[in-house]
Design a protein around this motif. Sequence first.
Motif, PDB file in Angstrom:
ATOM      1  N   LEU A 137       0.858  -1.180   0.000  1.00  0.00           N
ATOM      2  CA  LEU A 137       0.000   0.000   0.000  1.00  0.00           C
ATOM      3  C   LEU A 137       0.897   1.234   0.000  1.00  0.00           C
ATOM      4  N   ILE A 138       0.747   2.075  -1.025  1.00  0.00           N
ATOM      5  CA  ILE A 138       1.443   3.365  -1.077  1.00  0.00           C
ATOM      6  C   ILE A 138       0.387   4.446  -0.863  1.00  0.00           C
ATOM      7  N   GLN A 139       0.588   5.266   0.162  1.00  0.00           N
ATOM      8  CA  GLN A 139      -0.432   6.233   0.569  1.00  0.00           C
ATOM      9  C   GLN A 139       0.173   7.630   0.686  1.00  0.00           C
ATOM     10  N   SER A 140      -0.490   8.598   0.090  1.00  0.00           N
ATOM     11  CA  SER A 140      -0.148  10.004   0.302  1.00  0.00           C
ATOM     12  C   SER A 140      -1.263  10.620   1.139  1.00  0.00           C
ATOM     13  N   PHE A 141      -0.896  11.447   2.104  1.00  0.00           N
ATOM     14  CA  PHE A 141      -1.911  12.038   2.968  1.00  0.00           C
ATOM     15  C   PHE A 141      -1.622  13.512   3.209  1.00  0.00           C
ATOM     16  N   THR A 150      -6.537  11.533   1.651  1.00  0.00           N
ATOM     17  CA  THR A 150      -5.553  10.512   1.323  1.00  0.00           C
ATOM     18  C   THR A 150      -5.810   9.937  -0.063  1.00  0.00           C
ATOM     19  N   GLN A 151      -4.753   9.444  -0.677  1.00  0.00           N
ATOM     20  CA  GLN A 151      -4.821   8.687  -1.925  1.00  0.00           C
ATOM     21  C   GLN A 151      -4.027   7.411  -1.732  1.00  0.00           C
ATOM     22  N   GLU A 152      -4.597   6.282  -2.152  1.00  0.00           N
ATOM     23  CA  GLU A 152      -3.944   4.996  -1.937  1.00  0.00           C
ATOM     24  C   GLU A 152      -3.839   4.197  -3.234  1.00  0.00           C
ATOM     25  N   HIS A 153      -2.728   3.509  -3.355  1.00  0.00           N
ATOM     26  CA  HIS A 153      -2.559   2.503  -4.406  1.00  0.00           C
ATOM     27  C   HIS A 153      -2.286   1.174  -3.714  1.00  0.00           C
ATOM     28  N   TRP A 154      -3.188   0.215  -3.919  1.00  0.00           N
ATOM     29  CA  TRP A 154      -3.098  -1.100  -3.291  1.00  0.00           C
ATOM     30  C   TRP A 154      -2.650  -2.134  -4.328  1.00  0.00           C
ATOM     31  N   SER A 155      -1.846  -3.089  -3.898  1.00  0.00           N
ATOM     32  CA  SER A 155      -1.419  -4.179  -4.774  1.00  0.00           C
ATOM     33  C   SER A 155      -1.366  -5.463  -3.962  1.00  0.00           C
ATOM     34  N   PHE A 156      -2.140  -6.475  -4.398  1.00  0.00           N
ATOM     35  CA  PHE A 156      -2.180  -7.772  -3.722  1.00  0.00           C
ATOM     36  C   PHE A 156      -1.930  -8.865  -4.752  1.00  0.00           C
ATOM     37  N   ASP A 157      -0.723  -9.394  -4.777  1.00  0.00           N
ATOM     38  CA  ASP A 157      -0.370 -10.484  -5.698  1.00  0.00           C
ATOM     39  C   ASP A 157      -0.785 -10.168  -7.130  1.00  0.00           C
ATOM     40  N   GLY A 158      -0.472  -8.965  -7.589  1.00  0.00           N
ATOM     41  CA  GLY A 158      -0.747  -8.578  -8.964  1.00  0.00           C
ATOM     42  C   GLY A 158      -2.096  -7.923  -9.187  1.00  0.00           C
ATOM     43  N   SER A 163      -7.761   4.080  -4.432  1.00  0.00           N
ATOM     44  CA  SER A 163      -8.791   4.604  -3.556  1.00  0.00           C
ATOM     45  C   SER A 163      -8.421   6.004  -3.084  1.00  0.00           C
ATOM     46  N   THR A 164      -9.430   6.774  -2.708  1.00  0.00           N
ATOM     47  CA  THR A 164      -9.250   8.098  -2.103  1.00  0.00           C
ATOM     48  C   THR A 164     -10.180   8.196  -0.900  1.00  0.00           C
ATOM     49  N   HIS A 165      -9.749   8.938   0.121  1.00  0.00           N
ATOM     50  CA  HIS A 165     -10.548   9.091   1.326  1.00  0.00           C
ATOM     51  C   HIS A 165     -10.443  10.522   1.849  1.00  0.00           C
ATOM     52  N   THR A 166     -11.504  10.976   2.469  1.00  0.00           N
ATOM     53  CA  THR A 166     -11.524  12.240   3.193  1.00  0.00           C
ATOM     54  C   THR A 166     -12.131  11.983   4.564  1.00  0.00           C
ATOM     55  N   ALA A 167     -11.325  12.195   5.604  1.00  0.00           N
ATOM     56  CA  ALA A 167     -11.782  12.024   6.986  1.00  0.00           C
ATOM     57  C   ALA A 167     -11.918  13.407   7.618  1.00  0.00           C
ATOM     58  N   THR A 168     -13.119  13.705   8.096  1.00  0.00           N
ATOM     59  CA  THR A 168     -13.392  15.024   8.668  1.00  0.00           C
ATOM     60  C   THR A 168     -13.846  14.862  10.116  1.00  0.00           C
ATOM     61  N   PRO A 169     -12.982  15.166  11.081  1.00  0.00           N
ATOM     62  CA  PRO A 169     -13.402  15.094  12.480  1.00  0.00           C
ATOM     63  C   PRO A 169     -14.132  16.370  12.892  1.00  0.00           C
ATOM     64  N   ASP A 170     -15.009  16.241  13.861  1.00  0.00           N
ATOM     65  CA  ASP A 170     -15.671  17.409  14.440  1.00  0.00           C
ATOM     66  C   ASP A 170     -14.758  17.947  15.533  1.00  0.00           C
ATOM     67  N   LEU A 171     -13.992  18.979  15.213  1.00  0.00           N
ATOM     68  CA  LEU A 171     -12.997  19.498  16.142  1.00  0.00           C
ATOM     69  C   LEU A 171     -13.615  20.313  17.277  1.00  0.00           C
ATOM     70  N   THR A 172     -14.937  20.474  17.264  1.00  0.00           N
ATOM     71  CA  THR A 172     -15.602  21.146  18.379  1.00  0.00           C
ATOM     72  C   THR A 172     -15.923  20.170  19.504  1.00  0.00           C
TER      73      THR A 172
END
Length: 242
Positions: A137-141, A150-158, A163-172
């Motif tokens: 898994l190569i991930q940039s965040f 984040t952006q991910e590149h997954w590789s499992f036996d070829g 994938s891309t993800h956005t995690a938004t916490p409620d900082l309040t």
Amino acid sequence: MQSLDRLKLEKSQLNDGTTQLALEIPRFKLEQLANELLQTGSQVTHAKSKNTETATAPTLLNQEVNIQLPSLALTLMESANLKLIIDKQINLNQLLKQQSLQNRAKYQIEGLEIKRSYHKNRRLRTEKLLELSQGELIQSFNWNKQDLNTQEHWSFDGLNLESTHTATPDLTQPNLTDFTVEGKAILDTDISSVLGLINANYSLPPSLNLEGHTRLDLNYQFTQETKTTKNGKSPSHKATFP
């Protein structure tokens, strides 16, 4: 643990009397070898009598899940610099609002094998749940003081997956109990790559012969919110696939 430079931590006093911590994290590679995890438990099964269709009493089967992972590695691909204002009144939410952060990481596994052993009819049986020769898994965040992208590149036996993800916490809210995660995964590959991974774990009919291309686009969202009930506050979860 392999590192090109040393971890640096500096503490200084600012003009307003507050304390600043300057942290420099170098590029590094952390590798752990010969990992093994053993989990034991019980499984409830229901069986029918040989002479009738009436189900007999449930039976407890002792089972054991064994996870073998010869190699696990984590690589931080770029150095990182953090400057944080520290005082007695500050909390984690306020720290996250102070500093943005970008980096890339690589996670690698080799030789993953998961097996389940259990007793049935007084005999010990073993079945393979999962086997992977290589996984990466190569991930940039990017944390921008409000959310984590984040952006991910997954590789499992070829077999490759993006994938891309956005995690938004409620900082309040304290302790980051409330948050939302939005994600998208794309599988775009020759169908032989999919069949190869499946066949390595589960037996496919020898006569099965499929050719072609497959694509999967998956969007999903997960939300956790703290709700007040008669018994106090408790987290509420919601998953959707728009």
